[in-house]
Design a protein around this motif. Structure first.
Motif, mmCIF file in Angstrom:
data_model
loop_
_atom_site.group_PDB
_atom_site.id
_atom_site.type_symbol
_atom_site.label_atom_id
_atom_site.label_comp_id
_atom_site.label_asym_id
_atom_site.label_seq_id
_atom_site.Cartn_x
_atom_site.Cartn_y
_atom_site.Cartn_z
ATOM 1 N N ASP A 98 0.840 -1.191 0.000
ATOM 2 C CA ASP A 98 0.000 0.000 0.000
ATOM 3 C C ASP A 98 0.879 1.247 0.000
ATOM 4 O O ASP A 98 2.021 1.234 0.464
ATOM 5 C CB ASP A 98 -0.898 0.010 1.240
ATOM 6 N N ASP A 99 0.342 2.330 -0.541
ATOM 7 C CA ASP A 99 1.075 3.593 -0.496
ATOM 8 C C ASP A 99 1.214 4.032 0.959
ATOM 9 O O ASP A 99 0.220 4.103 1.680
ATOM 10 C CB ASP A 99 0.334 4.670 -1.289
ATOM 11 N N PRO A 100 2.433 4.321 1.384
ATOM 12 C CA PRO A 100 2.610 4.708 2.791
ATOM 13 C C PRO A 100 2.095 6.119 3.044
ATOM 14 O O PRO A 100 2.133 6.979 2.166
ATOM 15 C CB PRO A 100 4.139 4.646 2.969
ATOM 16 N N SER A 101 1.613 6.309 4.247
ATOM 17 C CA SER A 101 1.234 7.652 4.669
ATOM 18 C C SER A 101 2.260 8.125 5.686
ATOM 19 O O SER A 101 2.576 7.402 6.632
ATOM 20 C CB SER A 101 -0.170 7.650 5.276
ATOM 21 N N LEU A 102 2.779 9.294 5.471
ATOM 22 C CA LEU A 102 3.840 9.816 6.329
ATOM 23 C C LEU A 102 3.330 11.026 7.102
ATOM 24 O O LEU A 102 2.616 11.871 6.559
ATOM 25 C CB LEU A 102 5.056 10.230 5.496
ATOM 26 N N ALA A 103 3.712 11.081 8.357
ATOM 27 C CA ALA A 103 3.383 12.241 9.180
ATOM 28 C C ALA A 103 4.693 12.820 9.712
ATOM 29 O O ALA A 103 5.569 12.083 10.155
ATOM 30 C CB ALA A 103 2.476 11.840 10.334
#
Length: 205
Positions: free
Chosen positions: A57-62
């Motif tokens: 999955d496309d990673p989500s970065l914070a």
């Protein structure tokens, strides 16, 4: 050499000295020659190659500042990893010191509690730490899974271990480890029909 390897593992489990177990299991194979033996096996050995598709999955970065406790907990994790490659006693002392600092800054820091329980030899103390982690972070699937595994290993009540696995899977529905371990728990309880779909899901993952 699967048969020889099985004999070697069996002798180790019986408490036989490692060097003696090696000589009896692999006569004529010097441990210094292992790299050459493995290289020859990689070139000409009889082994199977399995291919399986992996969905990423496309990673989500914070991006943000880490609280002080998280910084110390991260340093503790890095020190624990370093203990595999460097001076083990020094790295473990550093890990312990960083965990102490993390828990001083935040007594319920999740990363520090999880790291601390892996470094503790007492099962009773580990259970206390993991109960604290799940109480403070009830939405953490990792905390519930760690508690479930420990309850399972320490012959706690199956009802409690099952409940912890279920809570882990509510939060980590794609955890092959949680699925696999809960399936084995059911097998041990004679509930194979309930175990099978969990095991099949774990294999599919």
């Amino acid at each position: 050499r699967p048969d020889q390897l099985a004999h070697f593992q069996a002798r180790l489990s019986q408490g036989l000295d490692e060097e003696v177990a090696w000589r009896r299991s692999f006569p004529g194979l010097d441990r210094g020659d292992l790299d050459r033996a493995l290289y020859a096996y990689a070139l000409d050995g009889d082994y199977r190659l399995y291919r399986t598709p992996i969905r990423l999955d496309d990673p989500s970065l914070a991006v943000g500042l880490l609280p002080e406790a998280d910084v110390h907990a991260t340093r503790a994790q890095l020190a624990a990893i370093a203990s595999n490659f460097s001076d083990r006693s020094r790295a473990r002392r550093l890990a312990q010191a960083e965990m102490d600092e993390a828990l001083r800054a935040d007594p319920d820091n999740l990363a520090a509690l999880l790291a601390r329980q892996t470094e503790t030899d007492s099962p009773a103390e580990r259970i206390v730490l993991l109960r604290r982690a799940t109480a403070a972070h009830p939405q953490s699937g990792l905390a519930w899974l760690a508690l479930a595994n420990l309850l399972d290993d320490t012959a706690a009540t199956a009802v409690e271990a099952e409940a912890a696995y279920r809570k882990a899977l509510e939060r980590l529905p794609d955890s092959d480890l949680a699925l696999n371990n809960l399936a084995w728990l059911y097998v041990g309880l004679g509930r194979a029909e309930e175990a099978l779909p969990l095991a099949q899901r774990a294999v599919a993952l």
